[in-house]
Design a protein around this motif. Sequence first.
Motif, PDB file in Angstrom:
ATOM      1  N   PRO A 165       0.830  -1.205   0.000  1.00  0.00           N
ATOM      2  CA  PRO A 165       0.000   0.000   0.000  1.00  0.00           C
ATOM      3  C   PRO A 165       0.864   1.255   0.000  1.00  0.00           C
ATOM      4  O   PRO A 165       1.918   1.303   0.613  1.00  0.00           O
ATOM      5  N   ARG A 166       0.400   2.231  -0.722  1.00  0.00           N
ATOM      6  CA  ARG A 166       1.112   3.504  -0.786  1.00  0.00           C
ATOM      7  C   ARG A 166       0.332   4.556  -0.037  1.00  0.00           C
ATOM      8  O   ARG A 166      -0.890   4.543  -0.015  1.00  0.00           O
ATOM      9  N   HIS A 167       1.053   5.473   0.535  1.00  0.00           N
ATOM     10  CA  HIS A 167       0.420   6.607   1.194  1.00  0.00           C
ATOM     11  C   HIS A 167       0.114   7.644   0.132  1.00  0.00           C
ATOM     12  O   HIS A 167       1.002   8.103  -0.580  1.00  0.00           O
ATOM     13  N   ILE A 168      -1.138   8.024   0.013  1.00  0.00           N
ATOM     14  CA  ILE A 168      -1.537   9.026  -0.972  1.00  0.00           C
ATOM     15  C   ILE A 168      -2.104  10.216  -0.219  1.00  0.00           C
ATOM     16  O   ILE A 168      -3.074  10.087   0.527  1.00  0.00           O
ATOM     17  N   ASP A 169      -1.474  11.359  -0.419  1.00  0.00           N
ATOM     18  CA  ASP A 169      -1.981  12.551   0.242  1.00  0.00           C
ATOM     19  C   ASP A 169      -2.903  13.315  -0.698  1.00  0.00           C
ATOM     20  O   ASP A 169      -3.054  12.977  -1.867  1.00  0.00           O
ATOM     21  N   ASP A 170      -3.527  14.350  -0.207  1.00  0.00           N
ATOM     22  CA  ASP A 170      -4.513  15.099  -0.976  1.00  0.00           C
ATOM     23  C   ASP A 170      -3.920  15.774  -2.204  1.00  0.00           C
ATOM     24  O   ASP A 170      -4.602  15.936  -3.210  1.00  0.00           O
ATOM     25  N   THR A 171      -2.648  16.165  -2.150  1.00  0.00           N
ATOM     26  CA  THR A 171      -2.050  16.856  -3.293  1.00  0.00           C
ATOM     27  C   THR A 171      -1.923  15.928  -4.495  1.00  0.00           C
ATOM     28  O   THR A 171      -2.043  16.365  -5.626  1.00  0.00           O
ATOM     29  N   GLN A 172      -1.686  14.640  -4.254  1.00  0.00           N
ATOM     30  CA  GLN A 172      -1.567  13.707  -5.368  1.00  0.00           C
ATOM     31  C   GLN A 172      -2.902  13.479  -6.053  1.00  0.00           C
ATOM     32  O   GLN A 172      -2.959  13.202  -7.240  1.00  0.00           O
ATOM     33  N   LEU A 173      -3.981  13.578  -5.324  1.00  0.00           N
ATOM     34  CA  LEU A 173      -5.294  13.371  -5.914  1.00  0.00           C
ATOM     35  C   LEU A 173      -5.651  14.496  -6.871  1.00  0.00           C
ATOM     36  O   LEU A 173      -6.433  14.300  -7.796  1.00  0.00           O
ATOM     37  N   GLN A 174      -5.081  15.659  -6.683  1.00  0.00           N
ATOM     38  CA  GLN A 174      -5.408  16.806  -7.511  1.00  0.00           C
ATOM     39  C   GLN A 174      -4.531  16.904  -8.757  1.00  0.00           C
ATOM     40  O   GLN A 174      -4.815  17.701  -9.638  1.00  0.00           O
ATOM     41  N   LEU A 175      -3.481  16.121  -8.857  1.00  0.00           N
ATOM     42  CA  LEU A 175      -2.567  16.197  -9.991  1.00  0.00           C
ATOM     43  C   LEU A 175      -3.037  15.281 -11.108  1.00  0.00           C
ATOM     44  O   LEU A 175      -3.645  14.238 -10.872  1.00  0.00           O
ATOM     45  N   ASP A 176      -2.696  15.676 -12.330  1.00  0.00           N
ATOM     46  CA  ASP A 176      -3.036  14.796 -13.448  1.00  0.00           C
ATOM     47  C   ASP A 176      -2.052  13.625 -13.501  1.00  0.00           C
ATOM     48  O   ASP A 176      -1.039  13.606 -12.800  1.00  0.00           O
ATOM     49  N   ALA A 177      -2.353  12.639 -14.302  1.00  0.00           N
ATOM     50  CA  ALA A 177      -1.567  11.400 -14.341  1.00  0.00           C
ATOM     51  C   ALA A 177      -0.126  11.659 -14.753  1.00  0.00           C
ATOM     52  O   ALA A 177       0.800  11.067 -14.192  1.00  0.00           O
ATOM     53  N   LYS A 178       0.081  12.539 -15.719  1.00  0.00           N
ATOM     54  CA  LYS A 178       1.438  12.808 -16.206  1.00  0.00           C
ATOM     55  C   LYS A 178       2.305  13.425 -15.104  1.00  0.00           C
ATOM     56  O   LYS A 178       3.452  13.016 -14.891  1.00  0.00           O
ATOM     57  N   ARG A 196       1.754  13.283 -11.850  1.00  0.00           N
ATOM     58  CA  ARG A 196       1.903  12.301 -10.777  1.00  0.00           C
ATOM     59  C   ARG A 196       2.984  11.287 -11.122  1.00  0.00           C
ATOM     60  O   ARG A 196       3.828  10.948 -10.297  1.00  0.00           O
ATOM     61  N   ARG A 197       2.999  10.831 -12.380  1.00  0.00           N
ATOM     62  CA  ARG A 197       4.019   9.874 -12.830  1.00  0.00           C
ATOM     63  C   ARG A 197       5.403  10.504 -12.777  1.00  0.00           C
ATOM     64  O   ARG A 197       6.372   9.858 -12.367  1.00  0.00           O
ATOM     65  N   LYS A 198       5.514  11.769 -13.153  1.00  0.00           N
ATOM     66  CA  LYS A 198       6.797  12.463 -13.116  1.00  0.00           C
ATOM     67  C   LYS A 198       7.313  12.570 -11.677  1.00  0.00           C
ATOM     68  O   LYS A 198       8.490  12.327 -11.412  1.00  0.00           O
ATOM     69  N   ASP A 246       8.521   9.197 -10.555  1.00  0.00           N
ATOM     70  CA  ASP A 246       9.821   8.901 -11.160  1.00  0.00           C
ATOM     71  C   ASP A 246      10.943   9.644 -10.440  1.00  0.00           C
ATOM     72  O   ASP A 246      12.014   9.088 -10.201  1.00  0.00           O
ATOM     73  N   GLN A 247      10.701  10.906 -10.093  1.00  0.00           N
ATOM     74  CA  GLN A 247      11.706  11.677  -9.364  1.00  0.00           C
ATOM     75  C   GLN A 247      11.994  11.045  -8.014  1.00  0.00           C
ATOM     76  O   GLN A 247      13.149  10.937  -7.598  1.00  0.00           O
ATOM     77  N   ARG A 248      10.946  10.611  -7.334  1.00  0.00           N
ATOM     78  CA  ARG A 248      11.109   9.970  -6.030  1.00  0.00           C
ATOM     79  C   ARG A 248      11.889   8.670  -6.161  1.00  0.00           C
ATOM     80  O   ARG A 248      12.772   8.375  -5.362  1.00  0.00           O
ATOM     81  N   ARG A 249      11.574   7.894  -7.189  1.00  0.00           N
ATOM     82  CA  ARG A 249      12.302   6.639  -7.423  1.00  0.00           C
ATOM     83  C   ARG A 249      13.765   6.890  -7.714  1.00  0.00           C
ATOM     84  O   ARG A 249      14.645   6.172  -7.237  1.00  0.00           O
ATOM     85  N   MET A 250      14.058   7.921  -8.517  1.00  0.00           N
ATOM     86  CA  MET A 250      15.449   8.234  -8.848  1.00  0.00           C
ATOM     87  C   MET A 250      16.213   8.700  -7.613  1.00  0.00           C
ATOM     88  O   MET A 250      17.388   8.356  -7.446  1.00  0.00           O
ATOM     89  N   GLN A 251      15.587   9.470  -6.750  1.00  0.00           N
ATOM     90  CA  GLN A 251      16.249   9.882  -5.507  1.00  0.00           C
ATOM     91  C   GLN A 251      16.590   8.654  -4.670  1.00  0.00           C
ATOM     92  O   GLN A 251      17.689   8.562  -4.114  1.00  0.00           O
TER      93      GLN A 251
END
Length: 71
Positions: free
Chosen positions: A2-15, A17-19, A22-27
């Motif tokens: 399970p992933r923690h999803i905050d309110d800001t992620q719900l408001q972002l479009d898919a592109k 959110r994916r970006k 990806d940044q988090r994964r690269m860090q």
Amino acid sequence: MPRHIDDTQLQLDAKTRRKLEDQRRMQFRRAIEDRMEAQRLAVETSDYPDLIAVAYLTSARAGRRNVRPAG
């Protein structure tokens, strides 16, 4: 997993959110690579403890030379 999803992620479009994902994964990947490199260097230098002391003394001297007087 399970992933923690905050309110800001719900408001972002898919592109966007994916970006961000990806940044988090690269860090995370860079942190792992940095850790592995540090461990590799520790293993390599553990065979030569005198080199660690020399490197420390050299860097300490260089640091003192680069310090500028306050004022």
